[in-house]
Write an enzyme that holds these catalytic residues in place. Structure first.
Site, PDB file in Angstrom:
ATOM      1  N   GLY A   9      18.752  30.247  53.825  1.00 12.35           N
ATOM      2  CA  GLY A   9      19.710  29.588  54.358  1.00 12.35           C
ATOM      3  C   GLY A   9      19.670  28.827  55.603  1.00 12.35           C
ATOM      4  N   GLY A  11      16.917  27.223  56.153  1.00 11.68           N
ATOM      5  CA  GLY A  11      15.749  26.292  56.279  1.00 11.68           C
ATOM      6  C   GLY A  11      16.230  24.699  56.173  1.00 11.68           C
ATOM      7  CD  GLN A  12      13.493  19.308  55.388  1.00 12.77           C
ATOM      8  OE1 GLN A  12      12.384  19.924  54.504  1.00 12.77           O
ATOM      9  NE2 GLN A  12      13.608  17.874  55.357  1.00 12.77           N
ATOM     10  CG  ASP A  34      16.477  32.118  56.617  1.00 12.60           C
ATOM     11  OD1 ASP A  34      16.407  31.351  56.079  1.00 12.60           O
ATOM     12  OD2 ASP A  34      15.633  32.683  57.272  1.00 12.60           O
ATOM     13  CB  ILE A  35      13.598  36.584  56.850  1.00 12.12           C
ATOM     14  CG1 ILE A  35      12.725  37.562  56.979  1.00 12.12           C
ATOM     15  CG2 ILE A  35      12.693  35.074  57.337  1.00 12.12           C
ATOM     16  CD1 ILE A  35      11.200  37.948  56.433  1.00 12.12           C
ATOM     17  CG  ASP A  52      11.719  40.293  53.678  1.00 13.12           C
ATOM     18  OD1 ASP A  52      11.425  39.531  52.804  1.00 13.12           O
ATOM     19  OD2 ASP A  52      10.672  40.986  54.476  1.00 13.12           O
ATOM     20  CE1 TYR A 142       6.291  25.788  47.808  1.00 10.17           C
ATOM     21  CE2 TYR A 142       5.428  23.368  47.493  1.00 10.17           C
ATOM     22  CZ  TYR A 142       6.463  24.334  47.758  1.00 10.17           C
ATOM     23  OH  TYR A 142       7.648  23.674  47.936  1.00 10.17           O
ATOM     24  CE  LYS A 146       8.753  26.693  45.435  1.00 11.89           C
ATOM     25  NZ  LYS A 146      10.184  26.956  45.367  1.00 11.89           N
ATOM     26  CB  ILE A 172      13.463  17.102  50.866  1.00 15.93           C
ATOM     27  CG1 ILE A 172      13.442  17.598  49.651  1.00 15.93           C
ATOM     28  CG2 ILE A 172      15.050  16.889  51.288  1.00 15.93           C
ATOM     29  CD1 ILE A 172      13.858  16.570  48.466  1.00 15.93           C
TER      30      ILE A 172
END
Ligand SMILES: NC(=O)c1ccc[n+]([C@@H]2O[C@H](COP(=O)([O-])OP(=O)(O)OC[C@H]3O[C@@H](n4cnc5c(N)ncnc54)[C@H](O)[C@@H]3O)[C@@H](O)[C@H]2O)c1
Length: 314
Positions: A9, A11-12, A34-35, A52, A142, A146, A172
């Site tokens: 939460g 992050g970007q 969030d971490i 985490d 990555y 996904k 984004i």
């Protein structure tokens, strides 16, 4: 009453998603985790916890405390960083999602939303108008995590009736929080550099073409997907798109509003990652099943970004 837990939460996307969800469901009903520690102003707005996602026990404790009905699982390591620390990316992305799904199963969380990405496709995927169902053989850690997350989520939906939903975001673009180590970061940097009156060094080729989306559309799409009536959905993982453009077209779009903006192209290893991804996305399945419609094109996004960054007014 819905109670929503957001991982990643800070992050970007996660940070703006928390604000949008709090606007809709009330500050108290959206738990930011969030971490990292959120900044002081965000701490004051609503509940938050350090979490985490690689720790099963930590997620379990927070689920027991807040009893969420839905989880928006945004914590991840993105493409470019993931190639530097692939073992960590595997743990956070794949094992982190496994933990979230397992705990959702154990504690009866109704819905789990996890963004996927165009990086879930690979060099053998058709690059133009990439369909929802096609070859998915990514060559980055990555992308590998996904694709696995999409399959894992679909397994939990089928076998444990968890309402798993996923959308394959393009790059984004947003102004609040700088992006976190993705291959499309150059596009965000063009706007931040223009605002800082700095020359932008773009790490891909001028003609590198990728699909993009402005943050308001990214937020609308994930919230719309989460609220779409189950009976309308045939799929669980969806392509979503807004527009595609070259790196040069983004730079020129900025220059139209900031005439003295300077930029140069110095492609590095990230251009190879970009070259393995689709250039444009067919999102007709999302448009049909949950009525997805984007609002912003490249020029609309440029105006929105430059207004948010106080470069232009209006
Ligand atoms: N930003 C994009 O352009 C884009 C494109 C496609 C898909 N996505 C997906 O959207 C989601 C959110 O991406 P973002 O751009 O906000 O990423 P980001 O890197 O900006 O944010 C990720 C957040 O996860 C947190 N995090 C990292 N490790 C963690 C851990 N072990 N436990 C808990 N939190 C941890 C980070 O502190 C960070 O706040 C991700 O699933 C990403 O793959 C993003």
């Amino acid at each position: 009453m819905e109670k929503i837990l957001v991982t990643g939460g800070c992050g970007q996307i996660g940070s703006e998603l928390v604000s949008a969800l709090r606007g809709k469901f009330g500050n108290e009903n959206v738990i930011l985790t969030d971490i990292n520690v959120p900044n002081y102003e965000v701490q004051e707005i609503g509940p938050w916890e350090i979490l985490d996602v690689t720790s099963y026990e930590s997620i379990k404790a927070i689920i027991k405390k807040f009893e969420p009905t839905r989880i928006f699982h945004m914590a991840a390591i993105l493409s470019a960083t993931g190639e530097k620390i692939p073992q960590t990316a595997f743990k956070i992305n794949l094992l982190g999602t496994f933990n979230v799904l397992e705990i959702a199963r154990e504690f009866g969380v109704r819905q789990v939303i996890v963004p996927s990405t165009i990086a879930a496709f690979g060099p053998e995927t058709p690059k133009i108008n990439t369909p929802n169902e096609t070859v998915m053989r990514p060559n980055t850690m990555y992308g590998i995590t996904k694709v696995s997350i999409e399959l894992l989520g679909e397994y939990y939906a089928k076998n444990y009736k968890i309402d798993f939903r996923s959308l394959r975001y393009p790059g984004i673009i947003s102004s609040d929080v700088k992006p976190g180590g993705g291959t499309t970061d150059y596009a965000n940097a063009l706007y931040f550099d223009a605002a800082a009156k700095k020359k932008s060094i773009v790490f891909v080729n001028p003609q590198t073409t990728l699909p993009f989306m402005f943050m308001p559309d990214a937020l609308d799409s994930i919230i719309q997907l989460s609220e779409a009536p189950q009976e309308n959905l045939v799929h669980r993982s969806f392509n979503v798109a807004a527009f595609s453009c070259t790196a040069l077209e983004i730079a020129e779009s900025v220059k139209k509003y900031v005439p003295n903006f300077q930029f140069d192209f110095v492609p590095d290893h990230r251009d190879k990652i970009a070259a393995s991804w689709p250039q444009s996305i067919d999102d007709s399945v999302a448009r049909k099943e949950w009525n997805w419609r984007h609002k912003y094109d490249l020029d609309g996004m440029t105006r929105g970004m430059l207004k948010n960054l106080n470069v232009i007014s209006g």
